[in-house]
Design a protein around this motif. Structure first.
Motif, PDB file in Angstrom:
ATOM      1  N   GLY A 158     -10.605 -19.667  -2.187  1.00 13.82           N
ATOM      2  CA  GLY A 158     -11.350 -18.648  -1.655  1.00 13.82           C
ATOM      3  C   GLY A 158     -10.726 -17.849  -0.313  1.00 13.82           C
ATOM      4  N   LEU A 159      -9.689 -18.677   0.122  1.00 16.65           N
ATOM      5  CA  LEU A 159      -9.088 -18.602   1.486  1.00 16.65           C
ATOM      6  C   LEU A 159      -8.132 -17.218   1.213  1.00 16.65           C
ATOM      7  N   PHE A 160      -7.352 -17.247   0.019  1.00 15.49           N
ATOM      8  CA  PHE A 160      -6.512 -16.126  -0.034  1.00 15.49           C
ATOM      9  C   PHE A 160      -7.172 -14.766   0.104  1.00 15.49           C
ATOM     10  N   GLN A 161      -8.558 -14.689  -0.482  1.00 13.89           N
ATOM     11  CA  GLN A 161      -8.987 -13.180  -0.551  1.00 13.89           C
ATOM     12  C   GLN A 161      -9.579 -13.286   0.862  1.00 13.89           C
TER      13      GLN A 161
ATOM     14  N   ASN B 220       2.808 -19.617   4.850  1.00  7.97           N
ATOM     15  CA  ASN B 220       2.052 -20.226   5.752  1.00  7.97           C
ATOM     16  C   ASN B 220       1.331 -21.370   4.929  1.00  7.97           C
ATOM     17  N   ALA B 221       0.553 -21.035   4.125  1.00 11.28           N
ATOM     18  CA  ALA B 221      -0.425 -21.869   3.492  1.00 11.28           C
ATOM     19  C   ALA B 221       0.149 -22.979   2.425  1.00 11.28           C
TER      20      ALA B 221
ATOM     21  N   GLU C  68      -3.426 -21.385   8.103  1.00  8.87           N
ATOM     22  CA  GLU C  68      -4.300 -20.854   7.263  1.00  8.87           C
ATOM     23  C   GLU C  68      -4.597 -19.414   7.471  1.00  8.87           C
ATOM     24  N   PHE C  69      -3.317 -18.694   8.093  1.00  5.50           N
ATOM     25  CA  PHE C  69      -3.384 -17.265   8.145  1.00  5.50           C
ATOM     26  C   PHE C  69      -4.623 -16.954   8.930  1.00  5.50           C
TER      27      PHE C  69
ATOM     28  N   HIS D 130      -4.574 -25.203  16.698  1.00  4.35           N
ATOM     29  CA  HIS D 130      -3.936 -24.038  16.962  1.00  4.35           C
ATOM     30  C   HIS D 130      -2.910 -23.759  15.728  1.00  4.35           C
ATOM     31  N   ASN D 131      -2.218 -24.620  15.299  1.00  6.53           N
ATOM     32  CA  ASN D 131      -1.203 -24.483  14.353  1.00  6.53           C
ATOM     33  C   ASN D 131      -1.694 -24.609  12.939  1.00  6.53           C
TER      34      ASN D 131
END
Ligand code: SF4
Length: 390
Positions: free
Chosen positions: A337-340, A326-327, A268-269, A262-263
Motif C-alpha cells: 500500500g505504501l507505493f500508492q 529509495n524503497a 519510505e518516500f 530520519h533516514n
C-alpha cells in the motif's frame, strides 16, 4: 517475456500527506577529504555561525506556507561537519525551528560530528540544545587507513569521540567505510569488530567509491579488487547479524529500537524540508509532489536574498522510479500500500516492471509486502532500471 514498460501514469492523488522531516546542511569541514563529493568546503578562519543560523531560519520561514498545520517527525543536522558549530549556535537553530514549526513529541534530532572537532563538554552542550542522536564519522579505527583516506583524525581520537558521544547520548551511530586503499579482509574485520565493541546501537558501513569531482577521481588510489570488496560486504553483514544488529537498509545496521527514523523517512518516500547551502527537499500536496534545492556555495548562499535554485513539480512519470530508488534499499521491503500512499498513483502503474522483476528473481512479493531478493540487492541498478520512465 513480459515487457517492463510502465503504465502511463495518471494524475497524482494523495489521500494523506506523509511524515515531514527537516534536513539542515552545514557546509564546512576542517579539510576536504579526497574521496568526498558532498557539498563541503574547507573552512578558513572563524565560521559565520550567527549569520548562517539566521539564514537557515529564513529558509525555513519561506517554506512554512507549504506545510501549514504539519509537524516535524525528525531533524537531521548534516554536512559538512556540523560539530564545528558551537552548542550555542545549535541551540539557537533548534529554538528557532521549534518557534516556527512544531516537533512531534520525542522527535529524533540527529547531529553529525567528526572526531577531532568534539570533546565531552561539547557533546553535553549539543544534548542540552535538544539533540538526541549523534552520528560520528569514524570511517576506520586504523591509522594507516585514516591516512589513506586523508582524514584529519587518528584512530585514538576516533575512539575517544565515540566514547564521549556515548557518555552523553544513548542513540549513537558510527559511520565506517570498507574497500579502502590497501585494506585486507582482516583489516576490514578489525574495523567492524571495533565498531560493534564500542557499544553504539547503530552502525553504517559504506563501500568507498571514486566519485567525479573529487581528488581521488583525478588521482585514483589502488582499491581492493571487486571480489574482495564483495567479501568484505558479506563479512560485515554476517558479523553484524551475529551481534544482533538488524540490516535494515543497504548500508545501515541497528539494534532493536535504534533504526534512524530520519533516514527511514527518505527511504519510505516521506517528505522533508531542505535548509542550508546545497540542501534539497521534497514536499507533497494532495495533487502533486514537489522538490526544491538551494545554492551550494556558502558565500553565494549567505549573500542571496532567495537561496532557492530550483523548485519543481515532479512529473508523475518520474515518481515510480523515485519511489523505488529509495524503497528498494530496504532489504525487508515495503508494504504494497505504501507505493500508492506516497506517490498518489495506483500500484497498477508499476504492474509490468514488478512482474518483470519477479520473473528475473530480483524481487519477491505477496499481498502485503514487496522486497528485493538477495540477488535484487546485489544487482540493484538492474532492478531499478525496470522502473525508469519510458
Ligand atoms: S569530513 Fe565528511 S563531509 Fe567533510 S570533507 Fe570529509 S567526508 Fe566530506
Amino acid at each position: 517475456m513480459i515487457q517492463a514498460t510502465l503504465e502511463r501514469p495518471g494524475a497524482v492523488k494523495l489521500a494523506a500527506l506523509p511524515p515531514l522531516a527537516l534536513y539542515v546542511h552545514i557546509p564546512w569541514c576542517v579539510r576536504k577529504c579526497p574521496y568526498c563529493d558532498f557539498n563541503s568546503h574547507e573552512r578558513s578562519g572563524a565560521l559565520p555561525e550567527k549569520e548562517y543560523v539566521g539564514k537557515l531560519l529564513e529558509d525555513l520561514e519561506s517554506l512554512l506556507p507549504s506545510v501549514w498545520g504539519r509537524r516535524l517527525t525528525s531533524v537531521f543536522i548534516g554536512g559538512g561537519t556540523p560539530s564545528l558549530f558551537s552548542p550555542e549556535s545549535i541551540d539557537a537553530l533548534l529554538s528557532g525551528v521549534r518557534a516556527r514549526l512544531p516537533l512531534e513529541p520525542g522527535a529524533e534530532i540527529t547531529l553529525e560530528a567528526n572526531p577531532g572537532t568534539v570533546e565531552a563538554g561539547r557533546f553535553r552542550g549539543f544534548r542540552d540544545a535538544g539533540v538526541n542522536r549523534i552520528s560520528v564519522g569514524v570511517q576506520s579505527f586504523d591509522d594507516a587507513m585514516l591516512k589513506a583516506l586523508g582524514r584529519v583524525h587518528s584512530a585514538e581520537e576516533a575512539k575517544r569521540a565515540v566514547a564521549s558521544a556515548l557518555a552523553a547520548f544513548d542513540n549513537v551511530n558510527l559511520d565506517l567505510m570498507y574497500g579502502l586503499p590497501g585494506q585486507s579482509l582482516a583489516l576490514a574485520r578489525a574495523d567492524i569488530e571495533a565498531g560493534a565493541a564500542s557499544g553504539v546501537p547503530h552502525l553504517s558501513a559504506y563501500q568507498l567509491t571514486i566519485e567525479p569531482n573529487t581528488a581521488f577521481y583525478s588521482k585514483p588510489p589502488q582499491l581492493p579488487e571487486h571480489d574482495l570488496s564483495a567479501d568484505m560486504q558479506g563479512m560485515i553483514e554476517d558479523f553484524l547479524d551475529e551481534k544482533q544488529f538488524q540490516h535494515y537498509e543497504t548500508s545501515a545496521f541497528a539494534r532493536p529500537g535504534h533504526r534512524c527514523r530520519h533516514n527511514l523517512n527518505y527511504w519510505e518516500f516521506g517528505d522533508y524540508l531542505g535548509i542550508g547551502a546545497g540542501a534539497h527537499g521534497k514536499i507533497s500536496f494532495p495533487d502533486r509532489i514537489t522538490r526544491h534545492s538551494r545554492m551550494k556555495q556558502p558565500r553565494e548562499y549567505l549573500a542571496a536574498r532567495d537561496t532557492l535554485t530550483e523548485e519543481k513539480v515532479v512529473s508523475p512519470a518520474e515518481l515510480p522510479f523515485e519511489f523505488m530508488l529509495n524503497a528498494l534499499r530496504l532489504p525487508y521491503g515495503f508494504s504494497a500500500g505504501l507505493f500508492q500512499e506516497r506517490t498518489g498513483l495506483p500500484l497498477s502503474t508499476i504492474a509490468r516492471p514488478l512482474q518483470a522483476a519477479e520473473e528475473k528473481g530480483l524481487i519477491e512479493r505477496d499481498l502485503k509486502v514487496i522486497h528485493p531478493t538477495p540477488k535484487g540487492q546485489r544487482f540493484l541498478n538492474e532492478l531499478l532500471e525496470l522502473f525508469l520512465p519510458a
